[in-house]
Write a protein that holds these residues in place. Sequence first.
Motif, PDB file in Angstrom:
ATOM      1  N   LEU A 167      41.656  36.086  82.011  1.00 32.93           N
ATOM      2  CA  LEU A 167      40.672  36.111  83.080  1.00 32.93           C
ATOM      3  C   LEU A 167      39.465  36.888  82.606  1.00 32.93           C
ATOM      4  N   SER A 168      38.300  36.570  83.155  1.00 33.74           N
ATOM      5  CA  SER A 168      37.107  37.359  82.849  1.00 33.74           C
ATOM      6  C   SER A 168      37.178  38.680  83.602  1.00 33.74           C
ATOM      7  N   PRO A 169      36.455  39.703  83.137  1.00 32.81           N
ATOM      8  CA  PRO A 169      36.496  40.994  83.839  1.00 32.81           C
ATOM      9  C   PRO A 169      36.137  40.889  85.316  1.00 32.81           C
ATOM     10  N   ARG A 170      35.105  40.110  85.629  1.00 34.33           N
ATOM     11  CA  ARG A 170      34.687  40.004  87.030  1.00 34.33           C
ATOM     12  C   ARG A 170      35.754  39.321  87.877  1.00 34.33           C
ATOM     13  N   ILE A 171      36.252  38.185  87.415  1.00 34.44           N
ATOM     14  CA  ILE A 171      37.252  37.451  88.188  1.00 34.44           C
ATOM     15  C   ILE A 171      38.542  38.268  88.329  1.00 34.44           C
ATOM     16  N   SER A 172      38.937  38.928  87.250  1.00 31.92           N
ATOM     17  CA  SER A 172      40.174  39.712  87.315  1.00 31.92           C
ATOM     18  C   SER A 172      40.062  40.838  88.328  1.00 31.92           C
ATOM     19  N   LEU A 173      38.928  41.516  88.380  1.00 33.32           N
ATOM     20  CA  LEU A 173      38.750  42.595  89.344  1.00 33.32           C
ATOM     21  C   LEU A 173      38.690  42.062  90.771  1.00 33.32           C
ATOM     22  N   GLN A 174      37.998  40.941  90.971  1.00 36.54           N
ATOM     23  CA  GLN A 174      37.925  40.368  92.311  1.00 36.54           C
ATOM     24  C   GLN A 174      39.295  39.905  92.784  1.00 36.54           C
ATOM     25  N   LEU A 175      40.042  39.251  91.897  1.00 36.35           N
ATOM     26  CA  LEU A 175      41.387  38.810  92.252  1.00 36.35           C
ATOM     27  C   LEU A 175      42.298  39.995  92.547  1.00 36.35           C
ATOM     28  N   THR A 176      42.228  41.016  91.704  1.00 41.16           N
ATOM     29  CA  THR A 176      43.055  42.201  91.899  1.00 41.16           C
ATOM     30  C   THR A 176      42.699  42.924  93.185  1.00 41.16           C
ATOM     31  N   ALA A 177      41.408  43.035  93.485  1.00 44.65           N
ATOM     32  CA  ALA A 177      40.983  43.696  94.719  1.00 44.65           C
ATOM     33  C   ALA A 177      41.509  42.958  95.947  1.00 44.65           C
TER      34      ALA A 177
END
Length: 341
Positions: free
Chosen positions: A37-47
Amino acid sequence: MLLGLTLSFVAICGLGVLTGFRDAPNSVALAVRFRSLSPRISLQLTAAMKALGVLFGTTLMTFYAAFFLHPETNGWPGLATTGIAILVTIGWGLLMWWRRIPGSTTHSLISALWGTTIAAHLTVGSDQIEQVVSFVQWELLVGLLISPLIAWAFARLLTRPLLRLGTTGSTVRVQHRARLALAISTSASAFGHGMQTGQRMGILWALVLASAGARELAALPPAQLWACAGAFALATAIGTLGGAWRISWTLTERLVSLDPLRASVAAGTAAAWLFFGTLLLHMPMSSTHMTVASIVGAGQDQTFASVRWGQLARLFLWWLATPAVCLVLSFILASGVLVLA
């Protein structure tokens, strides 16, 4: 009293922000490192998954607030001691983040509550100290020592057979499977960590309400309970979006050399044990401890020395220091507050 409740609520939300920020790497580090995952998508998904987990976990409070309550600490003394435990946890968490150490918010909070509870019981002359001490000792023993060992053992045992299954087919398909597994594990780990965070924040709010005279969190109107849970979930999600990349570097580069397949085994093992510990064992568990133990277990199954034992020993010393420092510091601060109250 209203001011005390407001400040306590803000402090609990602040702890949620720190927890989301500092523990985000437990879910996203491996997925980002191996480009699942890209950093942005991974953080949004995790959040998003952590926010859902917090909402769910607030209704599954398994760490009973009654162990940390005493009638004579109601009112300002109870609010002050709970606030001290939260502030000690936040301070220790920030220190570990600055030192690039992945640590457990769960165990720093339990230890801080332990310290303030012992101080309160000694001050009011309670005879419940042995019960509280034995209870918390068991929680710390299982969470700090036993559960990481189990996660390490399962990752170590499962790596070889899962690699055999995962390496069939072309190289492109193998890489695709590994990245897909990492993406799924990221979501599962974030949801499991959210449940643990929701339980902790719910218990803290129950302690605050008990100090103010409400003996049961379930007695609150449903709308008010869900509003609190929503605020806690939002605070955790906001913190997660910050992403503590300092700790991500420690998890992916300083401890163990991994490939995508072994990383997917490690992430899946940590996520599975978070669910198992939360839903079946009803125990407070650390996503950090699960992640690190699983990474080490999966990384050991290689033909070269992949584990950097010096870095791991340094990390383990910080883990051992966490209960001692948080307990002693919270005990000293709470004793001073209760004597002056």
